[in-house]
Scaffold this active site. Structure first.
Site, PDB file in Angstrom:
ATOM      1  N   ASP A  34       0.808  -1.208   0.000  1.00  0.00           N
ATOM      2  CA  ASP A  34       0.000   0.000   0.000  1.00  0.00           C
ATOM      3  C   ASP A  34       0.848   1.267   0.000  1.00  0.00           C
ATOM      4  O   ASP A  34       2.052   1.237   0.258  1.00  0.00           O
ATOM      5  CB  ASP A  34      -0.918   0.015   1.226  1.00  0.00           C
ATOM      6  CG  ASP A  34      -2.134  -0.888   1.062  1.00  0.00           C
ATOM      7  OD1 ASP A  34      -2.402  -1.310  -0.080  1.00  0.00           O
ATOM      8  OD2 ASP A  34      -2.804  -1.170   2.077  1.00  0.00           O
ATOM      9  N   LYS A  57      -3.509   3.763  -2.556  1.00  0.00           N
ATOM     10  CA  LYS A  57      -4.796   4.444  -2.667  1.00  0.00           C
ATOM     11  C   LYS A  57      -4.682   5.828  -2.035  1.00  0.00           C
ATOM     12  O   LYS A  57      -4.277   5.971  -0.892  1.00  0.00           O
ATOM     13  CB  LYS A  57      -5.890   3.641  -1.954  1.00  0.00           C
ATOM     14  CG  LYS A  57      -6.151   2.272  -2.557  1.00  0.00           C
ATOM     15  CD  LYS A  57      -7.171   1.501  -1.745  1.00  0.00           C
ATOM     16  CE  LYS A  57      -7.397   0.108  -2.317  1.00  0.00           C
ATOM     17  NZ  LYS A  57      -8.325  -0.678  -1.501  1.00  0.00           N
ATOM     18  N   MET A 171      -8.583   9.042   8.995  1.00  0.00           N
ATOM     19  CA  MET A 171      -9.130   9.589   7.743  1.00  0.00           C
ATOM     20  C   MET A 171     -10.122  10.722   7.998  1.00  0.00           C
ATOM     21  O   MET A 171     -11.137  10.835   7.304  1.00  0.00           O
ATOM     22  CB  MET A 171      -9.794   8.470   6.926  1.00  0.00           C
ATOM     23  CG  MET A 171      -8.882   7.303   6.628  1.00  0.00           C
ATOM     24  SD  MET A 171      -9.743   5.871   5.932  1.00  0.00           S
ATOM     25  CE  MET A 171     -10.635   5.257   7.380  1.00  0.00           C
TER      26      MET A 171
END
Length: 259
Positions: A34, A57, A171
Site C-alpha cells: 500500500d 490508494k 481519515m
C-alpha cells in the site's frame, strides 16, 4: 497451491514492523503493498527476485481497485506462490483486510493474518499522548472520519459524542470542521483538547494541538495521513512528549512541532 499472508506493516517507522511480519516479507514471491507502507521494509527484507506490486490508494485515486487486488491475491496463490499483502498499520483496522480474507476464504485459498501496530495507537504514543490514563480516561474508540454511504454524518457523530472518553479518528482531516461542530453540538465541551498528528512515527511527524473550537483553523494546512486524537489525555502531551527531541537530533533540520 500457495498461500497468502495479510501483514500489517506498522504505522511508518520501519523498526515497528513485527518480527513475524519481517520474516514473511523475506520469504515472499509476490508482495502487494500500500501507499502508506514504508518502502524501506521492501529494501531491507524483500527477496531480490520478489515481484512487487504497488496498490496505493489516495483520496479519489486508486492505483488498483479493491476488486483487482482481491483477484490478484487468489490468482497468484493458485500459481503456487507465497503472496504477501503488505498493509499500513494493522490489516484489520480500517485496512480492508477483512474483505480480502473473505475473498480468500471464498476461493479456498490458505491464508494467515499477521497483525501490525496501528497508527491509532502508535501516532499518539510518539506524540506523547496516552490513550488511556487511570485518572483521566478509561475508554477509547477507534473510529473512521468518513461515514458509510447512506449514513448521515450528524447521526454518526451524535452517537460518538456520547461515547468513549478518548476518540482516535482515522481519515478525518478533510471533515475536521464538521467533526468538531457535531461533537460540540451533541455534548462535547468546546474546550475539549484535540491533537492532529501528521505522518506519525516518522521524521516528518507534525503534531498540532488545540481544542474542538480552535483546531480546524490551527490545523487547516495538514493533509492525510493524519490521526486525530480527542479527549482530556491530550493535555498530558506537554509533560510526556519525547519523540520530537530524538527526531531533531537524528535529522539535519527539526521536524515541525506546533502546540
Amino acid at each position: 497451491m500457495g498461500k497468502v499472508y495479510l501483514v500489517g506493516a506498522g504505522p511508518g517507522d520501519p523498526d515497528l514492523i513485527t518480527v513475524k511480519g519481517a520474516k514473511i516479507i523475506g520469504q515472499s514471491d509476490v508482495i502487494l503493498y500500500d501507499r502508506l507502507v514504508n518502502e524501506q521494509l521492501l529494501e531491507d527484507y524483500a527477496p531480490k527476485q520478489a515481484e512487487l506490486i504497488y496498490c496505493g490508494k489516495r483520496p479519489d485515486h486508486h492505483a488498483l481497485k479493491q476488486e483487482q487486488i482481491n483477484q490478484l491475491l487468489w490468482q497468484y496463490a493458485r500459481q503456487g506462490k507465497v503472496v504477501t499483502r503488505l498493509k499500513g498499520g494493522d490489516p484489520f483496522i480500517f485496512g480492508r483486510g477483512g474483505e480480502e480474507a473473505l475473498t480468500l476464504g471464498k476461493h479456498q485459498i490458505p491464508f494467515e493474518i499477521v497483525p501490525g501496530i496501528t497508527s491509532g495507537s502508535a501516532a499518539p504514543a510518539y506524540a506523547g499522548i496516552p490513550l488511556t490514563h487511570r485518572q483521566i480516561s478509561s475508554s477509547v474508540a477507534f473510529v473512521s472520519g468518513v461515514t458509510r454511504k447512506g449514513d448521515t454524518g450528524e447521526a454518526y457523530w451524535e452517537h460518538l459524542a456520547k461515547g468513549a472518553e478518548t476518540l482516535c479518528i482515522y481519515m478525518g482531516v478533510k471533515n475536521l470542521p464538521d467533526i468538531c461542530h457535531y461533537l460540540i453540538k451533541y455534548g462535547r465541551d468546546a474546550t475539549t483538547p484535540i491533537a492532529v498528528i501528521h505522518y506519525g512515527t516518522t521524521q516528518a511527524q507534525q503534531t498540532i494541538t488545540g481544542t474542538l473550537h480552535t483546531i480546524a483553523t490551527k490545523a487547516k494546512h495538514l493533509k492525510n495521513p493524519s490521526m486525530i486524537i480527542i479527549g482530556e489525555v491530550v493535555r498530558l502531551r506537554e509533560q510526556i512528549k519525547w519523540f520530537e527531541g530524538l527526531a531533531y537530533e537524528a535529522s539535519e533540520s527539526p521536524i515541525a512541532v506546533i502546540g
